[in-house]
Write an enzyme that holds these catalytic residues in place. Structure first.
Site, PDB file in Angstrom:
ATOM      1  N   TYR A 156       0.844  -1.213   0.000  1.00 31.19           N
ATOM      2  CA  TYR A 156       0.000   0.000   0.000  1.00 31.19           C
ATOM      3  C   TYR A 156       0.878   1.261   0.000  1.00 31.19           C
ATOM      4  CZ  TYR A 156      -3.762   3.158   1.612  1.00 31.19           C
ATOM      5  OH  TYR A 156      -4.676   4.177   1.736  1.00 31.19           O
ATOM      6  N   LYS A 160       1.148   4.206  -2.820  1.00 32.56           N
ATOM      7  CA  LYS A 160       0.832   5.604  -2.501  1.00 32.56           C
ATOM      8  C   LYS A 160       2.052   6.515  -2.701  1.00 32.56           C
ATOM      9  CE  LYS A 160      -3.491   4.950  -1.505  1.00 32.56           C
ATOM     10  NZ  LYS A 160      -4.527   5.474  -2.409  1.00 32.56           N
TER      11      LYS A 160
HETATM   12  P1  NAI Z   1     -13.388   2.819   0.749  1.00 36.84           P
HETATM   13  O1  NAI Z   1     -12.945   1.410   0.731  1.00 36.84           O
HETATM   14  O2  NAI Z   1     -14.434   3.229   1.740  1.00 36.84           O
HETATM   15  O3  NAI Z   1     -13.889   3.271  -0.715  1.00 36.84           O
HETATM   16  C1  NAI Z   1     -13.145   2.978  -1.850  1.00 36.84           C
HETATM   17  C2  NAI Z   1     -14.064   2.909  -3.061  1.00 36.84           C
HETATM   18  O4  NAI Z   1     -13.256   2.535  -4.193  1.00 36.84           O
HETATM   19  C3  NAI Z   1     -15.159   1.826  -2.912  1.00 36.84           C
HETATM   20  O5  NAI Z   1     -16.415   2.324  -3.334  1.00 36.84           O
HETATM   21  C4  NAI Z   1     -14.659   0.703  -3.820  1.00 36.84           C
HETATM   22  O6  NAI Z   1     -15.698  -0.094  -4.374  1.00 36.84           O
HETATM   23  C5  NAI Z   1     -13.908   1.503  -4.896  1.00 36.84           C
HETATM   24  N1  NAI Z   1     -12.946   0.660  -5.622  1.00 36.84           N
HETATM   25  C6  NAI Z   1     -12.125  -0.286  -5.116  1.00 36.84           C
HETATM   26  N2  NAI Z   1     -11.431  -0.873  -6.104  1.00 36.84           N
HETATM   27  C7  NAI Z   1     -11.839  -0.298  -7.269  1.00 36.84           C
HETATM   28  C8  NAI Z   1     -11.498  -0.487  -8.632  1.00 36.84           C
HETATM   29  N3  NAI Z   1     -10.611  -1.406  -9.014  1.00 36.84           N
HETATM   30  N4  NAI Z   1     -12.116   0.284  -9.565  1.00 36.84           N
HETATM   31  C9  NAI Z   1     -13.036   1.215  -9.211  1.00 36.84           C
HETATM   32  N5  NAI Z   1     -13.391   1.432  -7.925  1.00 36.84           N
HETATM   33  C10 NAI Z   1     -12.807   0.686  -6.966  1.00 36.84           C
HETATM   34  O7  NAI Z   1     -12.049   3.687   0.926  1.00 36.84           O
HETATM   35  P2  NAI Z   1     -11.831   5.178   1.464  1.00 36.84           P
HETATM   36  O8  NAI Z   1     -11.409   5.079   2.881  1.00 36.84           O
HETATM   37  O9  NAI Z   1     -12.968   6.038   1.095  1.00 36.84           O
HETATM   38  O10 NAI Z   1     -10.519   5.574   0.629  1.00 36.84           O
HETATM   39  C11 NAI Z   1     -10.575   6.297  -0.594  1.00 36.84           C
HETATM   40  C12 NAI Z   1      -9.151   6.582  -1.031  1.00 36.84           C
HETATM   41  O11 NAI Z   1      -8.466   7.323  -0.009  1.00 36.84           O
HETATM   42  C13 NAI Z   1      -8.312   5.324  -1.277  1.00 36.84           C
HETATM   43  O12 NAI Z   1      -7.441   5.536  -2.370  1.00 36.84           O
HETATM   44  C14 NAI Z   1      -7.528   5.192   0.002  1.00 36.84           C
HETATM   45  O13 NAI Z   1      -6.330   4.475  -0.182  1.00 36.84           O
HETATM   46  C15 NAI Z   1      -7.274   6.649   0.346  1.00 36.84           C
HETATM   47  N6  NAI Z   1      -6.972   6.875   1.741  1.00 36.84           N
HETATM   48  C16 NAI Z   1      -7.859   6.556   2.733  1.00 36.84           C
HETATM   49  C17 NAI Z   1      -7.528   6.797   4.051  1.00 36.84           C
HETATM   50  C18 NAI Z   1      -8.453   6.483   5.167  1.00 36.84           C
HETATM   51  O14 NAI Z   1      -8.047   6.650   6.328  1.00 36.84           O
HETATM   52  N7  NAI Z   1      -9.680   6.060   4.936  1.00 36.84           N
HETATM   53  C19 NAI Z   1      -6.225   7.360   4.429  1.00 36.84           C
HETATM   54  C20 NAI Z   1      -5.373   7.661   3.311  1.00 36.84           C
HETATM   55  C21 NAI Z   1      -5.750   7.425   2.033  1.00 36.84           C
END
Ligand code: NAI
Length: 248
Positions: A156, A160
């Protein structure tokens, strides 16, 4: 006057979490919104309806962001239906955590494909439209873990950190066409992704945060709004940490 009147934004992984919050925030400022996610299901259709309640054009698309050809197809469809693309938010992401000694090749490949290759796929696909317009803003969702590293998240963190290198390079490449490219590095944000972490890990994170709370999706969406709008017209190639002061 709203900040994004007449603009079109594409948000990947927009069916929940941070992506959904960003889509709603940009819609509230007048942008037309296309969200993509793995499936066109009740969840993504509900987000589409919520977006449309702002009186803007909204549509949800099924697309696997890790697939190159899928991405080209969905962007061509969005460009046809929305007539332009001004903002791209590369938000789709997953975790497959584990100690390096036990990490499988599949865990590595999947995280790199979904988190990093997707950013290449979408940025390359929208680039001709933004190039022609002579304007655009691309926002890539990195993580504090990509800046500082994290035990048990080598895959991961590598994805990133890769996003940061990509962001800085493409910002240099596309700046001459007034296309801005920036990354957001969120810290610990309350979403379904982090809800899966064990309670003691979540507590440990909170203790390390100077602002003494986890971030909200709204905290991240506000920064995405700033980077989308002309408010940030001279900001490109940057990584903005949204982490409650944890990464300094
Ligand atoms: P989440 O898991 O709640 O939402 C991610 C969304 O992306 C989901 O709707 C999922 O279906 C979609 N997704 C997954 N694989 C996919 C693919 N191959 N094609 C299209 N859509 C896809 O995650 P969250 O927490 O909202 O994170 C969003 C972004 O922010 C991610 O890139 C994550 O790595 C990043 N992030 C999140 C943090 C956190 O604390 N929640 C911290 C730092 C970064």
């Amino acid at each position: 006057m709203k900040l994004l009147e007449g603009k079109t934004a594409v948000v990947t992984g927009g069916a929940r979490g941070i992506g959904k919050a960003i889509a709603l925030k940009l819609a509230s400022q007048g942008a037309n919104i296309a969200i993509t996610d793995l499936a066109l299901d009740d969840k993504s259709k509900a987000v589409e309806a919520e977006l449309a309640s702002y009186g803007i054009k909204a549509k949800a698309y099924a697309s696997n962001a890790a697939h190159y050809e899928d991405t080209k197809k969905v962007i061509a469809e969005i460009a046809r239906e929305f007539e332009k693309i001004d903002i791209l938010v590369n938000n789709a992401g997953i975790t497959k955590d584990g100690a390096l000694k036990r990490m499988t090749e599949e865990q590595w490949d999947m995280v790199i494909a979904v988190n990093l290759k997707s950013v290449f796929n979408f940025t390359q696909a929208v680039q001709p439209y933004m190039w022609k317009q002579g304007a655009g803003s691309i926002i890539n969702m990195s993580s504090v873990v990509g800046v500082s590293g994290n035990a048990n998240q080598a895959n991961y963190a590598a994805s990133k950190a890769g996003i940061i290198g990509f962001t800085k390079s493409v910002a240099k490449e596309m700046g001459t066409r007034n296309i801005r490219v920036n990354a957001i590095a969120p810290g610990f944000i309350e979403t379904e992704m982090t809800a899966a972490l064990p309670e003691e890990v979540r507590k440990g994170w909170n203790e390390k945060i100077p602002l003494r709370r986890a971030g909200t999706v709204e905290d991240v969406a506000n920064v995405a709004l700033f980077l989308s709008a002309d408010l940030s017209s001279y900001v490109s190639g940057q990584v903005i940490n949204v982490c409650g002061g944890m990464n300094t």
